[in-house]
Design an enzyme around this catalytic site. Structure first.
Site, mmCIF file in Angstrom:
data_model
loop_
_atom_site.group_PDB
_atom_site.id
_atom_site.type_symbol
_atom_site.label_atom_id
_atom_site.label_comp_id
_atom_site.label_asym_id
_atom_site.label_seq_id
_atom_site.Cartn_x
_atom_site.Cartn_y
_atom_site.Cartn_z
ATOM 1 N N ARG B 241 -4.193 34.883 -11.281
ATOM 2 C CA ARG B 241 -5.287 34.737 -12.081
ATOM 3 C C ARG B 241 -5.503 35.837 -13.128
ATOM 4 N NH1 ARG B 241 -5.140 30.515 -10.720
ATOM 5 N NH2 ARG B 241 -6.451 29.150 -9.332
ATOM 6 N N GLU B 269 -8.794 29.478 -20.934
ATOM 7 C CA GLU B 269 -7.875 28.381 -21.050
ATOM 8 C C GLU B 269 -8.503 27.077 -21.598
ATOM 9 O OE1 GLU B 269 -6.136 27.869 -17.268
ATOM 10 O OE2 GLU B 269 -5.436 29.933 -17.265
ATOM 11 N N HIS B 288 -0.809 27.346 -17.693
ATOM 12 C CA HIS B 288 -0.978 27.219 -16.349
ATOM 13 C C HIS B 288 -0.225 26.064 -15.514
ATOM 14 C CE1 HIS B 288 -4.726 28.259 -13.709
ATOM 15 N NE2 HIS B 288 -3.865 28.033 -12.977
#
Lengths: 330, 330
Positions: B241, B269, B288
């Protein structure tokens, strides 16, 4: 007593293949004559110097040792090559004398193994394309997806030292590894954790890696029929020699885009400017660097030479070339 | 007797996470209600249906299960999530009832492990740059060299399931692996083949991979001082993260070009169009997708559900969420 040692590589080459630790090892055990020129020796120069040498240290660029030179090398006990193949370095007749030939090929093989795994993961994951996507579009775009290596069927042609390094690196991925090698028994295969297979079975795997020595018997061994067995979406890797594949057929089948390929070796190197590979987006091209890494090259002379001193002290060598396998040697 | 099962994922999502074998498994053991809509259910719709369900199958996009819903779910025995974190899917109070919660996070972790190794090998070997070089110049150009992974020191922050997958994949490379994890004893580390280390020791490794759960205690855990410990030429990978790193400091230190980094996660994001990462050539960016592979996703529901049926038959589950670890769960 120190060994009279002729160190043939140039200073520039030594920076690449001879670490600081290796220089110390040479000073400790040898009475060395270094190559003080900025170029490799000529055959005539080597011929003049070889008479006194007990150990000859060579690498890429060193002049070939001829039968005539050997006739003058009465004290020579070891040729140690801090590079790969010795086939163009020494004549087979060297084994008629009590001279041991060492090659760093097994150490180079490890770098080739890392190349094979990296090329494979590069093609399965396409991270450079993801990176370009993020930079162009800010995030995801298109239908790019990663593919896992885990549990895939991997076919290996020829259980050479480079193949063994690759097989070791594949271990945590729990792949089913099929190997074609006419010189290896099923029991030996089992010890490597792989299955003995026919060439046809290997060529039907999702992933195929070629580790074939370039000898007369293997020329164009992988032809149209075998290439047509590669499954759609499959991956072919060649880190051995280009001559083992029929190039014309390879180009034709790759042009359909049916499968992916990574090539480190080519029929003519450098590639000619109009070579069809250069315009294909389903091939990953590298300029014969599968065996070249900074750390791998730095280790070459040290590993070979440590083995040589062990051998001269009576130990079993790891890097000595097996004369009985000369014919199938890469 | 078949289990009354509510299958929440849309058909589109099922194509991704539910293989043909998994559909058969559902038909064999369950009396399923499929989501026939082209969208995820609303909370109200789930609330209406939950009363009959014994098993609830969820994935990305499924509505959160509230305490109010649970009050109506008198027959519910299992929530099985064919995706990662369940922290925003179920309230912690679910464990006060006799309901088991399953997550496919350990299967996703394997895909993350493959991402970490691939990102690392991509940065060490730079095959995409070699390929571009060959296409532009016909052969070698510049001073590009590959670097080996073998025997490097690798630092891992947090021994999570993604870290363990990465550690397993590193095994054949004979790396020295140092792990910082306050919850793991040295003896458990030794069983993983790694060494327990301080956070400072880990940050001084040539290669550093972050696997830190995003919980209040870990916010901005990696700040200026720790980042400054990364050696010149080092490699930092973050697949966990972004919030665990101080972004401002990270950008400042990366702008010097002193080390390389691969990031799959970001503070916001998608990345905003003027984000400094987008113009840095020492970072590898992916959107991601560290846990996303075709094969990994196809396996998610099958693996979780097989485990659920084993559990319902009295076996020890592998994918059940441990309620006692809720606070440190990613």
């Amino acid at each position: 007593m120190k060994y009279k040692t002729l160190v043939l590589p140039t200073r520039h080459r030594l920076d690449d293949v001879c670490s600081v630790a290796c220089r110390k090892l040479i000073e400790q055990h040898c009475d060395p004559i270094w190559n003080e020129l900025d170029r490799d020796l000529t055959a005539a120069e080597l011929s003049d110097l070889i008479g006194d040498a007990e150990i000859l240290l060579t690498s890429w660029g060193s002049p070939a040792i001829t039968a005539e030179m050997l006739a003058r090398a009465g004290r020579l006990r070891v040729v140690a090559h801090a590079a790969g193949s010795v086939k163009s370095l020494v004549p087979e007749s060297i084994f008629d004398r009590d001279i041991a030939v060492f090659s760093a090929a097994p150490r180079i093989a490890w770098s080739v193994g890392e190349y094979c795994l990296t090329a494979l993961l590069t093609m399965l994951n396409r991270l450079a394309e993801w990176d370009a996507n993020v930079r162009e579009s800010g995030w995801k775009s298109g239908d790019l997806r990663r593919r896992e290596l885990t549990k895939k069927r991997v076919g290996i042609v020829s259980a050479s030292s480079t193949a063994r390094a690759f097989i070791r690196l594949l271990e945590p991925f729990n792949c089913e590894v099929l190997v074609y090698d006419p010189y290896l028994e099923a029991a030996q295969m089992a010890r490597l954790g792989v299955q003995k297979a026919t060439l046809e079975e290997v060529m039907q795997c999702e992933i195929i890696s070629l580790h074939i020595p370039s000898i007369p018997e293997t020329k164009h061994m992988i032809g149209a029929e075998l290439l047509s067995l590669i499954p759609d979406g499959g991956i072919l890797i060649n880190s051995s020699r280009a001559a083992v594949v029929e190039e014309h057929e390879l180009i034709a089948q790759l042009q359909s885009g049916r499968f992916l390929a990574a090539f480190d070796v080519f029929h003519a190197e450098p590639l000619r400017a109009d070579h069809p590979f250069l315009s294909m987006d389903n091939v990953l091209l590298t300029p014969h660097i599968a065996g070249d890494t900074v750390e791998g090259h730095q280790a070459l002379m040290y590993e070979v030479l440590s083995d040589v001193f062990g051998y001269l002290g009576g130990a079993q060598p790891k890097y000595a070339v097996d004369a009985s396998k000369w014919a199938i040697l890469a």
